[in-house]
Motif scaffolding. Structure first.
Motif, PDB file in Angstrom:
ATOM      1  N   LEU A  45       0.829  -1.211   0.000  1.00  0.00           N
ATOM      2  CA  LEU A  45       0.000   0.000   0.000  1.00  0.00           C
ATOM      3  C   LEU A  45       0.861   1.259   0.000  1.00  0.00           C
ATOM      4  CD1 LEU A  45      -2.845  -0.891   2.539  1.00  0.00           C
ATOM      5  CD2 LEU A  45      -3.082  -0.564   0.072  1.00  0.00           C
ATOM      6  N   GLU A  46       1.941   1.244   0.786  1.00  0.00           N
ATOM      7  CA  GLU A  46       2.839   2.402   0.846  1.00  0.00           C
ATOM      8  C   GLU A  46       3.477   2.696  -0.508  1.00  0.00           C
ATOM      9  OE1 GLU A  46       5.399   1.150   4.005  1.00  0.00           O
ATOM     10  OE2 GLU A  46       4.118   2.027   5.545  1.00  0.00           O
ATOM     11  N   ALA A  47       3.641   1.679  -1.341  1.00  0.00           N
ATOM     12  CA  ALA A  47       4.237   1.861  -2.662  1.00  0.00           C
ATOM     13  C   ALA A  47       3.242   2.433  -3.669  1.00  0.00           C
ATOM     14  CB  ALA A  47       4.771   0.520  -3.173  1.00  0.00           C
ATOM     15  N   SER A  48       1.985   2.496  -3.298  1.00  0.00           N
ATOM     16  CA  SER A  48       0.944   3.007  -4.196  1.00  0.00           C
ATOM     17  C   SER A  48       1.031   4.521  -4.337  1.00  0.00           C
ATOM     18  CB  SER A  48      -0.437   2.632  -3.647  1.00  0.00           C
ATOM     19  OG  SER A  48      -1.452   3.319  -4.342  1.00  0.00           O
ATOM     20  N   ASP A  49       0.676   5.022  -5.504  1.00  0.00           N
ATOM     21  CA  ASP A  49       0.609   6.462  -5.733  1.00  0.00           C
ATOM     22  C   ASP A  49      -0.695   7.055  -5.201  1.00  0.00           C
ATOM     23  OD1 ASP A  49       3.062   6.488  -7.036  1.00  0.00           O
ATOM     24  OD2 ASP A  49       2.156   6.183  -9.011  1.00  0.00           O
ATOM     25  N   TYR A  50      -1.602   6.213  -4.732  1.00  0.00           N
ATOM     26  CA  TYR A  50      -2.942   6.668  -4.347  1.00  0.00           C
ATOM     27  C   TYR A  50      -3.173   6.766  -2.845  1.00  0.00           C
ATOM     28  CZ  TYR A  50      -3.819   6.021  -9.254  1.00  0.00           C
ATOM     29  OH  TYR A  50      -3.746   6.119 -10.620  1.00  0.00           O
ATOM     30  N   VAL A  51      -2.282   6.212  -2.036  1.00  0.00           N
ATOM     31  CA  VAL A  51      -2.419   6.312  -0.583  1.00  0.00           C
ATOM     32  C   VAL A  51      -1.084   6.692   0.038  1.00  0.00           C
ATOM     33  CG1 VAL A  51      -4.340   4.681  -0.380  1.00  0.00           C
ATOM     34  CG2 VAL A  51      -2.022   3.837  -0.200  1.00  0.00           C
ATOM     35  N   GLU A  52      -1.150   7.271   1.240  1.00  0.00           N
ATOM     36  CA  GLU A  52       0.061   7.647   1.977  1.00  0.00           C
ATOM     37  C   GLU A  52      -0.228   7.496   3.462  1.00  0.00           C
ATOM     38  OE1 GLU A  52       0.852  11.693   0.902  1.00  0.00           O
ATOM     39  OE2 GLU A  52      -1.041  12.412   1.702  1.00  0.00           O
ATOM     40  N   ALA A  53       0.786   7.593   4.272  1.00  0.00           N
ATOM     41  CA  ALA A  53       0.658   7.516   5.730  1.00  0.00           C
ATOM     42  C   ALA A  53      -0.082   6.257   6.170  1.00  0.00           C
ATOM     43  CB  ALA A  53      -0.027   8.768   6.275  1.00  0.00           C
ATOM     44  N   VAL A  54       0.365   5.103   5.683  1.00  0.00           N
ATOM     45  CA  VAL A  54      -0.243   3.812   6.028  1.00  0.00           C
ATOM     46  C   VAL A  54       0.119   3.480   7.469  1.00  0.00           C
ATOM     47  CG1 VAL A  54      -0.345   1.360   5.442  1.00  0.00           C
ATOM     48  CG2 VAL A  54      -0.089   3.069   3.624  1.00  0.00           C
ATOM     49  N   ASP A  55      -0.908   3.154   8.281  1.00  0.00           N
ATOM     50  CA  ASP A  55      -0.703   2.942   9.713  1.00  0.00           C
ATOM     51  C   ASP A  55      -1.515   1.741  10.190  1.00  0.00           C
ATOM     52  OD1 ASP A  55       0.207   3.501  12.314  1.00  0.00           O
ATOM     53  OD2 ASP A  55      -1.508   4.795  12.715  1.00  0.00           O
ATOM     54  N   LEU A  56      -0.858   0.829  10.889  1.00  0.00           N
ATOM     55  CA  LEU A  56      -1.545  -0.306  11.504  1.00  0.00           C
ATOM     56  C   LEU A  56      -2.181   0.173  12.797  1.00  0.00           C
ATOM     57  CD1 LEU A  56      -2.145  -3.366  11.491  1.00  0.00           C
ATOM     58  CD2 LEU A  56       0.005  -3.673  12.735  1.00  0.00           C
ATOM     59  N   LYS A  57      -3.500   0.178  12.852  1.00  0.00           N
ATOM     60  CA  LYS A  57      -4.228   0.685  14.017  1.00  0.00           C
ATOM     61  C   LYS A  57      -4.470  -0.391  15.063  1.00  0.00           C
ATOM     62  CE  LYS A  57      -4.762   4.972  13.042  1.00  0.00           C
ATOM     63  NZ  LYS A  57      -4.143   5.970  13.894  1.00  0.00           N
ATOM     64  N   ALA A  58      -4.689  -1.641  14.643  1.00  0.00           N
ATOM     65  CA  ALA A  58      -4.991  -2.697  15.611  1.00  0.00           C
ATOM     66  C   ALA A  58      -4.770  -4.074  14.995  1.00  0.00           C
ATOM     67  CB  ALA A  58      -6.435  -2.576  16.083  1.00  0.00           C
ATOM     68  N   THR A  59      -4.365  -5.003  15.828  1.00  0.00           N
ATOM     69  CA  THR A  59      -4.352  -6.423  15.474  1.00  0.00           C
ATOM     70  C   THR A  59      -4.797  -7.205  16.695  1.00  0.00           C
ATOM     71  OG1 THR A  59      -2.056  -6.777  16.150  1.00  0.00           O
ATOM     72  CG2 THR A  59      -2.436  -6.250  13.836  1.00  0.00           C
ATOM     73  N   ARG A  60      -5.427  -8.328  16.450  1.00  0.00           N
ATOM     74  CA  ARG A  60      -5.753  -9.224  17.550  1.00  0.00           C
ATOM     75  C   ARG A  60      -5.910 -10.619  16.994  1.00  0.00           C
ATOM     76  NH1 ARG A  60     -11.361 -10.508  19.238  1.00  0.00           N
ATOM     77  NH2 ARG A  60     -12.653  -9.928  17.478  1.00  0.00           N
ATOM     78  N   LEU A  61      -5.581 -11.595  17.826  1.00  0.00           N
ATOM     79  CA  LEU A  61      -5.680 -12.989  17.437  1.00  0.00           C
ATOM     80  C   LEU A  61      -7.126 -13.449  17.561  1.00  0.00           C
ATOM     81  CD1 LEU A  61      -3.841 -15.219  16.448  1.00  0.00           C
ATOM     82  CD2 LEU A  61      -3.559 -15.941  18.819  1.00  0.00           C
ATOM     83  N   ARG A  62      -7.579 -14.196  16.574  1.00  0.00           N
ATOM     84  CA  ARG A  62      -8.958 -14.674  16.546  1.00  0.00           C
ATOM     85  C   ARG A  62      -8.947 -16.133  16.116  1.00  0.00           C
ATOM     86  NH1 ARG A  62     -13.296 -11.732  12.569  1.00  0.00           N
ATOM     87  NH2 ARG A  62     -14.455 -13.580  11.990  1.00  0.00           N
ATOM     88  N   LEU A  63      -9.711 -16.952  16.809  1.00  0.00           N
ATOM     89  CA  LEU A  63      -9.819 -18.365  16.480  1.00  0.00           C
ATOM     90  C   LEU A  63     -11.117 -18.587  15.719  1.00  0.00           C
ATOM     91  CD1 LEU A  63      -8.287 -21.011  16.918  1.00  0.00           C
ATOM     92  CD2 LEU A  63      -9.716 -21.411  18.920  1.00  0.00           C
ATOM     93  N   GLU A  64     -11.011 -19.107  14.501  1.00  0.00           N
ATOM     94  CA  GLU A  64     -12.191 -19.345  13.683  1.00  0.00           C
ATOM     95  C   GLU A  64     -12.110 -20.753  13.085  1.00  0.00           C
ATOM     96  OE1 GLU A  64     -14.187 -17.237   9.862  1.00  0.00           O
ATOM     97  OE2 GLU A  64     -13.626 -15.963  11.553  1.00  0.00           O
ATOM     98  N   ASP A  65     -13.060 -21.595  13.451  1.00  0.00           N
ATOM     99  CA  ASP A  65     -13.093 -22.988  12.982  1.00  0.00           C
ATOM    100  C   ASP A  65     -11.769 -23.695  13.259  1.00  0.00           C
ATOM    101  OD1 ASP A  65     -15.721 -22.676  12.049  1.00  0.00           O
ATOM    102  OD2 ASP A  65     -15.021 -21.986  10.081  1.00  0.00           O
ATOM    103  N   GLY A  66     -11.185 -23.430  14.427  1.00  0.00           N
ATOM    104  CA  GLY A  66      -9.941 -24.070  14.827  1.00  0.00           C
ATOM    105  C   GLY A  66      -8.695 -23.489  14.186  1.00  0.00           C
ATOM    106  N   VAL A  67      -8.832 -22.411  13.417  1.00  0.00           N
ATOM    107  CA  VAL A  67      -7.697 -21.781  12.743  1.00  0.00           C
ATOM    108  C   VAL A  67      -7.415 -20.439  13.402  1.00  0.00           C
ATOM    109  CG1 VAL A  67      -6.856 -20.857  10.546  1.00  0.00           C
ATOM    110  CG2 VAL A  67      -8.295 -22.896  10.557  1.00  0.00           C
ATOM    111  N   LYS A  68      -6.148 -20.212  13.745  1.00  0.00           N
ATOM    112  CA  LYS A  68      -5.753 -18.925  14.310  1.00  0.00           C
ATOM    113  C   LYS A  68      -5.588 -17.912  13.187  1.00  0.00           C
ATOM    114  CE  LYS A  68      -3.342 -20.807  18.281  1.00  0.00           C
ATOM    115  NZ  LYS A  68      -2.048 -20.942  18.967  1.00  0.00           N
TER     116      LYS A  68
END
Length: 93
Positions: free
Chosen positions: A42-65
């Motif tokens: 995304l940062e390499a795109s000419d259409y967006v700038e200031a890419v920022d990860l706001k949140a991550t969290r682990l989630r278990l779905e059908d036994g898959v992390k």
């Protein structure tokens, strides 16, 4: 279309919203490396700038992390955008 071409494998988008020039992307990934690769792309795109990860969290779905993530970026105006006129200098006269 630009975001779609930059989506790596092993990642799924669940939401994408553009409001007041801020792009908010939510999704799921099998690992943190895939999220980092998506952000780099995304940062390499000419259409967006200031890419920022706001949140991550682990989630278990059908036994898959999965990593649930939220990324925000600013929309970068391009010459010729309707909002800026044809030369990017300001509104059309």
């Amino acid at each position: 279309d630009e975001v779609a071409t930059r989506i790596p494998e092993r990642r799924w988008l669940t939401s994408m919203k553009l409001r007041a020039g801020t792009l908010r992307i939510e999704g799921l990934s099998l690992d943190n490396e895939t999220i980092a690769a998506f952000m780099t792309s995304l940062e390499a795109s000419d259409y967006v700038e200031a890419v920022d990860l706001k949140a991550t969290r682990l989630r278990l779905e059908d036994g898959v992390k999965l990593n649930e993530f939220t990324i925000e970026a600013r929309q970068q105006r391009q010459p010729g955008d309707l909002a800026t006129g044809t030369d990017g200098a300001g509104p059309p006269a």
